[in-house]
Enzyme design. Sequence first.
Site, PDB file in Angstrom:
ATOM      1  CG  ASP A 134      -1.668  -0.350   8.125  1.00  0.00           C
ATOM      2  OD1 ASP A 134      -2.393   0.627   7.908  1.00  0.00           O
ATOM      3  OD2 ASP A 134      -1.854  -1.467   7.611  1.00  0.00           O
ATOM      4  NE  ARG A 169      -1.026  -4.819  -0.160  1.00  0.00           N
ATOM      5  CZ  ARG A 169      -1.813  -3.759   0.024  1.00  0.00           C
ATOM      6  NH1 ARG A 169      -2.735  -3.469  -0.864  1.00  0.00           N
ATOM      7  NH2 ARG A 169      -1.692  -2.998   1.090  1.00  0.00           N
ATOM      8  CB  THR A 220       2.976   0.594   5.864  1.00  0.00           C
ATOM      9  OG1 THR A 220       1.611   0.394   6.275  1.00  0.00           O
ATOM     10  CG2 THR A 220       3.854   0.211   7.048  1.00  0.00           C
ATOM     11  N   GLY A 262       0.839  -1.203   0.000  1.00  0.00           N
ATOM     12  CA  GLY A 262       0.000   0.000   0.000  1.00  0.00           C
ATOM     13  C   GLY A 262       0.871   1.249   0.000  1.00  0.00           C
ATOM     14  NE  ARG A 293      -4.898  -6.135   5.340  1.00  0.00           N
ATOM     15  CZ  ARG A 293      -4.567  -5.896   4.086  1.00  0.00           C
ATOM     16  NH1 ARG A 293      -5.467  -6.010   3.149  1.00  0.00           N
ATOM     17  NH2 ARG A 293      -3.345  -5.556   3.765  1.00  0.00           N
ATOM     18  CG  ASP A 336       1.468  -3.004  10.292  1.00  0.00           C
ATOM     19  OD1 ASP A 336       2.228  -2.314   9.586  1.00  0.00           O
ATOM     20  OD2 ASP A 336       0.677  -3.832   9.821  1.00  0.00           O
ATOM     21  CG  ASP A 340       3.766  -6.936   7.428  1.00  0.00           C
ATOM     22  OD1 ASP A 340       3.175  -6.393   6.475  1.00  0.00           O
ATOM     23  OD2 ASP A 340       3.171  -7.592   8.307  1.00  0.00           O
TER      24      ASP A 340
HETATM   25  O1  F6P Z   1      -1.266  -0.086   3.354  1.00  0.00           O
HETATM   26  C1  F6P Z   1      -1.928  -0.589   4.416  1.00  0.00           C
HETATM   27  C2  F6P Z   1      -3.399  -0.537   4.160  1.00  0.00           C
HETATM   28  O2  F6P Z   1      -3.784   0.770   3.877  1.00  0.00           O
HETATM   29  C3  F6P Z   1      -4.215  -1.139   5.278  1.00  0.00           C
HETATM   30  O3  F6P Z   1      -4.453  -0.235   6.331  1.00  0.00           O
HETATM   31  C4  F6P Z   1      -5.464  -1.550   4.554  1.00  0.00           C
HETATM   32  O4  F6P Z   1      -6.088  -2.608   5.223  1.00  0.00           O
HETATM   33  C5  F6P Z   1      -4.938  -1.998   3.233  1.00  0.00           C
HETATM   34  O5  F6P Z   1      -3.717  -1.322   3.023  1.00  0.00           O
HETATM   35  C6  F6P Z   1      -5.869  -1.712   2.067  1.00  0.00           C
HETATM   36  O6  F6P Z   1      -5.297  -2.249   0.929  1.00  0.00           O
HETATM   37  P1  F6P Z   1      -5.816  -2.013  -0.567  1.00  0.00           P
HETATM   38  O7  F6P Z   1      -5.190  -0.765  -1.056  1.00  0.00           O
HETATM   39  O8  F6P Z   1      -5.324  -3.198  -1.286  1.00  0.00           O
HETATM   40  O9  F6P Z   1      -7.304  -1.877  -0.508  1.00  0.00           O
END
Ligand code: F6P
Length: 328
Positions: free
Chosen positions: A132, A76, A130, A15, A176, A134, A107
């Site tokens: 997050d 990804r 990120t 992300g 998440r 995390d 991660d």
């Molecule tokens: O990058 C982390 C994040 O923003 C999380 O907080 C979230 O759950 C996820 O990515 C959303 O991913 P996507 O962009 O694939 O919807």
Amino acid sequence: MAKEIRTIGVMTSGGDAPGMNAAIRAVARACAYYNVKCIGFYRGYQGMIEGDYCVMNARSVRNIISRGGTILKSARSKDFRTPEGRKKAADHLTEAGVDAMILIGGDGTFKGGQIFSKEYEIPVIGVPGTIDNDIAGTNYTIGYDTALNTVIDAIDKIRDTASSHDRLFFIEVMGRDAGFIALNSGVGAGAEEILIPEENLGLDRLLESLKRSKRSGKSSSIVVVSEGDKTGKNVYQLADYVTENLPNYDVRVTVLGHMQRGGSPSCFDRTLASRLCVKAVELLLDGEKNVMVGLINNKVTSTSFDKGLSGTHEINKELLRISDILST
Ligand code: F6P
């Protein structure tokens, strides 16, 4: 003896996060400073697999420090999870003359780097990017501070309308598997309750807290819910549940969603990105490999991928107590 590093590749993966451009800029500029060639790969591991890259010099990264998103784009990659995909990536790095890689991401990105570094003799360094926050091995990830400020700004606006209409708002924020954004923005925005994945306080407590706040004379309230919270209900079901059990509440839901990942990075994130990426280049030139850089107690540090990925970045649960006291 470690191979001399003449060319460093860089990519952003997972992300996107505000400050990734500041990070790319810092890698390209530090490479220029140390007379090392810099190659940017597009769409993270996918660009490595497809051989989609460009040569970057100090001027390629002009005026990007203030921009959200990532000029190298992000993805990804499913293909990189396969040995065949990783082989293609390694072949393209060799073709491009890349001696070492800097991987900017979360991660998932680091796990990919850990496997890759065990299979191929190409040193890699991870830079935590990120929203997050995390990741173990750093107190802060690039993008987290900006996302928090974006969330606070949005909640402040929602509070205005919540107060005008005497309403209760459930606001879902990203994260998440981690409640860093929810917990810190919840305290910062003065939320009534904060629901995070790390601590399931239960639905009874939520109802009790809302009843108490009505009794104490509050006419509007904000509940911040992390998207990964473990109450067993999503934010819309939570709103329905409260409406059924406390019909005197006028309930609304706002899901902040991907707006949290955009926008111009805060000064903190730009500085963090700059510090971490200069260090990443310097570590590679010093023969270091297969580590992530991070900021611990305001010092730039490095931690092996193995240690970083097996550790956990603990949330500060003391903030839940603070929130409890202050929502009286
Ligand atoms: O990058 C982390 C994040 O923003 C999380 O907080 C979230 O759950 C996820 O990515 C959303 O991913 P996507 O962009 O694939 O919807």
